[in-house]
Motif scaffolding. Structure first.
Motif, PDB file in Angstrom:
ATOM      1  N   THR A 162      13.431  12.535 -50.423  1.00 56.05           N
ATOM      2  CA  THR A 162      14.973  12.436 -49.570  1.00 56.05           C
ATOM      3  C   THR A 162      13.549  11.382 -48.139  1.00 56.05           C
ATOM      4  O   THR A 162      14.933  10.828 -47.246  1.00 56.05           O
ATOM      5  CB  THR A 162      14.833  13.711 -48.831  1.00 56.05           C
ATOM      6  OG1 THR A 162      13.417  14.593 -48.420  1.00 56.05           O
ATOM      7  CG2 THR A 162      15.296  14.290 -49.547  1.00 56.05           C
ATOM      8  N   VAL A 185      16.003   8.341 -46.404  1.00 62.66           N
ATOM      9  CA  VAL A 185      17.158   8.907 -45.306  1.00 62.66           C
ATOM     10  C   VAL A 185      15.777   6.930 -44.008  1.00 62.66           C
ATOM     11  O   VAL A 185      16.819   6.897 -43.239  1.00 62.66           O
ATOM     12  CB  VAL A 185      15.975   9.300 -43.967  1.00 62.66           C
ATOM     13  CG1 VAL A 185      16.499  11.057 -44.178  1.00 62.66           C
ATOM     14  CG2 VAL A 185      15.069   9.985 -44.315  1.00 62.66           C
ATOM     15  N   VAL A 192      18.292   4.103 -45.520  1.00 60.11           N
ATOM     16  CA  VAL A 192      18.857   3.989 -44.335  1.00 60.11           C
ATOM     17  C   VAL A 192      19.439   3.057 -42.899  1.00 60.11           C
ATOM     18  O   VAL A 192      19.673   2.859 -42.543  1.00 60.11           O
ATOM     19  CB  VAL A 192      20.266   5.361 -44.255  1.00 60.11           C
ATOM     20  CG1 VAL A 192      20.936   5.358 -43.011  1.00 60.11           C
ATOM     21  CG2 VAL A 192      20.729   5.585 -45.229  1.00 60.11           C
ATOM     22  N   SER A 193      18.517   4.470 -42.245  1.00 60.31           N
ATOM     23  CA  SER A 193      17.308   3.412 -41.088  1.00 60.31           C
ATOM     24  C   SER A 193      17.844   1.995 -40.812  1.00 60.31           C
ATOM     25  O   SER A 193      17.793   1.664 -40.549  1.00 60.31           O
ATOM     26  CB  SER A 193      16.336   4.570 -40.714  1.00 60.31           C
ATOM     27  OG  SER A 193      16.418   5.750 -40.237  1.00 60.31           O
ATOM     28  N   VAL A 216      17.545   6.220 -34.587  1.00 60.98           N
ATOM     29  CA  VAL A 216      17.175   6.320 -35.915  1.00 60.98           C
ATOM     30  C   VAL A 216      14.909   5.940 -35.904  1.00 60.98           C
ATOM     31  O   VAL A 216      14.335   6.613 -36.304  1.00 60.98           O
ATOM     32  CB  VAL A 216      17.596   6.839 -36.942  1.00 60.98           C
ATOM     33  CG1 VAL A 216      18.822   7.599 -37.156  1.00 60.98           C
ATOM     34  CG2 VAL A 216      18.267   5.256 -37.068  1.00 60.98           C
ATOM     35  N   THR A 243      13.278  13.482 -42.643  1.00 61.82           N
ATOM     36  CA  THR A 243      14.137  13.867 -43.170  1.00 61.82           C
ATOM     37  C   THR A 243      14.822  14.472 -41.997  1.00 61.82           C
ATOM     38  O   THR A 243      15.791  14.608 -42.334  1.00 61.82           O
ATOM     39  CB  THR A 243      14.343  14.398 -44.376  1.00 61.82           C
ATOM     40  OG1 THR A 243      13.298  13.736 -45.507  1.00 61.82           O
ATOM     41  CG2 THR A 243      15.400  14.899 -44.979  1.00 61.82           C
ATOM     42  N   VAL A 271      15.897  12.450 -39.090  1.00 61.99           N
ATOM     43  CA  VAL A 271      17.220  11.554 -39.629  1.00 61.99           C
ATOM     44  C   VAL A 271      18.341  11.287 -39.988  1.00 61.99           C
ATOM     45  O   VAL A 271      19.692  11.492 -39.479  1.00 61.99           O
ATOM     46  CB  VAL A 271      16.304  10.057 -40.162  1.00 61.99           C
ATOM     47  CG1 VAL A 271      17.781   9.247 -40.747  1.00 61.99           C
ATOM     48  CG2 VAL A 271      14.707   9.580 -39.310  1.00 61.99           C
ATOM     49  N   ALA A 272      18.439  12.634 -40.968  1.00 60.44           N
ATOM     50  CA  ALA A 272      19.884  12.819 -41.109  1.00 60.44           C
ATOM     51  C   ALA A 272      20.462  13.323 -40.015  1.00 60.44           C
ATOM     52  O   ALA A 272      21.413  14.095 -40.554  1.00 60.44           O
ATOM     53  CB  ALA A 272      19.013  13.645 -42.432  1.00 60.44           C
ATOM     54  N   SER A 273      19.601  14.356 -39.531  1.00 65.20           N
ATOM     55  CA  SER A 273      20.774  15.390 -38.738  1.00 65.20           C
ATOM     56  C   SER A 273      21.149  14.575 -37.210  1.00 65.20           C
ATOM     57  O   SER A 273      22.226  14.877 -37.113  1.00 65.20           O
ATOM     58  CB  SER A 273      19.985  16.251 -37.695  1.00 65.20           C
ATOM     59  OG  SER A 273      18.877  16.736 -38.199  1.00 65.20           O
ATOM     60  N   LEU A 320      21.873  11.364 -38.643  1.00 65.75           N
ATOM     61  CA  LEU A 320      23.423  10.886 -38.927  1.00 65.75           C
ATOM     62  C   LEU A 320      24.497  12.053 -38.284  1.00 65.75           C
ATOM     63  O   LEU A 320      25.630  11.408 -39.032  1.00 65.75           O
ATOM     64  CB  LEU A 320      22.843  10.044 -40.390  1.00 65.75           C
ATOM     65  CG  LEU A 320      21.787   9.040 -40.925  1.00 65.75           C
ATOM     66  CD1 LEU A 320      21.452   9.059 -41.794  1.00 65.75           C
ATOM     67  CD2 LEU A 320      21.742   7.826 -40.332  1.00 65.75           C
ATOM     68  N   TRP A 359      18.513  21.670 -41.856  1.00 72.35           N
ATOM     69  CA  TRP A 359      17.415  21.734 -42.148  1.00 72.35           C
ATOM     70  C   TRP A 359      16.411  22.237 -41.886  1.00 72.35           C
ATOM     71  O   TRP A 359      15.567  21.607 -43.764  1.00 72.35           O
ATOM     72  CB  TRP A 359      16.859  19.782 -41.918  1.00 72.35           C
ATOM     73  CG  TRP A 359      17.761  18.922 -42.252  1.00 72.35           C
ATOM     74  CD1 TRP A 359      19.127  17.690 -42.004  1.00 72.35           C
ATOM     75  CD2 TRP A 359      18.074  18.602 -43.543  1.00 72.35           C
ATOM     76  NE1 TRP A 359      19.677  17.373 -42.942  1.00 72.35           N
ATOM     77  CE2 TRP A 359      18.669  17.373 -44.002  1.00 72.35           C
ATOM     78  CE3 TRP A 359      17.169  19.014 -45.006  1.00 72.35           C
ATOM     79  CZ2 TRP A 359      19.336  16.338 -45.158  1.00 72.35           C
ATOM     80  CZ3 TRP A 359      17.871  17.585 -45.853  1.00 72.35           C
ATOM     81  CH2 TRP A 359      18.536  16.963 -46.168  1.00 72.35           C
TER      82      TRP A 359
END
Length: 225
Positions: A19, A23, A26-27, A89, A116, A119-121, A123, A161
């Motif tokens: 994960t 992330v 993506v960053s 991020v 994770t 950064v996921a939060s 996004l 998360w």
């Protein structure tokens, strides 16, 4: 939101590595797009400021271990509004890494889990913003109600998360569920504080920004839709 060491252990840590790669990938894409749209100097300046704020939130601001993790005021919505998604991020990932490398080495094994979570939060917050704030609204014009919704999304995503990692690592035992509940209850208190900080920041922007154009140190949407 730093999940305690040992909550996820052994072979289960492999998921956090996967994960984290996702992330961070993506960053990197967001950073590349931001540099193309603006310029590398602006991106680096905003990312540096975001990293500094994140580091201060982790190391300087009060934080308390509760249940399976720690309760922090991370100001994620603030750095999102002021600097934009990509610098936010990057700031979260670098701020967390600096803390782990130089001040809390015991957290390094959990870096994949924690990055994770953050950064996921962020996004998820970015996605929700498209529903919360109309396209033609500058961020400095956001209302308290919209700000509160943003905080609920951001903090709620973090709690979700952390709960996922705890359940994944320790299962559905009563003690683990109680730890998750105590952490989640405490973290929701931050929801009431964060919008007040954000509204104060946006009030300063409205007071001193008269041209509707932001400098290279701030996200353009902050001042003008």
């Amino acid at each position: 939101m730093h999940i305690e060491a040992g909550v996820v252990a052994g072979a289960k840590m492999l998921l956090s590595y996967g994960t984290a790669v996702g992330v961070l990938g993506v960053s990197a894409k967001l950073a590349y797009d931001n540099i193309k749209e603006n310029n590398i100097i602006s991106f680096m300046a905003k990312s540096l400021l975001a990293t500094l704020i994140v580091f201060i939130c982790f190391e300087v601001f009060p934080h308390y271990p509760i249940g399976i993790s720690e309760v922090h005021l991370i100001l994620g919505t603030t750095i999102f509004l002021v600097f934009g998604l990509a610098p936010a991020v990057v700031g979260l990932a670098l701020g967390l890494a600096i803390q782990g490398l130089f001040f809390a080495q015991f957290d390094l094994p959990q870096y994949g889990i924690n990055v994770t979570t953050l950064v996921a939060s962020m996004l998820m917050l970015s996605f929700a913003m498209k529903k919360i704030v109309p396209e033609k609204t500058a961020y400095k014009e956001i209302s308290y109600t919209q700000m509160l919704k943003m905080s609920l999304v951001w903090e709620g995503a973090i709690v979700s998360w952390v709960a996922f990692w705890a359940l994944y690592g320790q299962g559905f035992e009563v003690e683990n569920l109680a730890s998750i509940a105590s952490f989640g209850s405490a973290y929701m208190g931050v929801v009431l504080l964060e919008p007040l900080v954000d509204m104060a920041v946006l009030a300063l922007v409205k007071t001193y920004n008269k041209t509707n154009e932001c400098s290279m140190l701030f996200d353009a949407r902050l001042c003008k839709a």
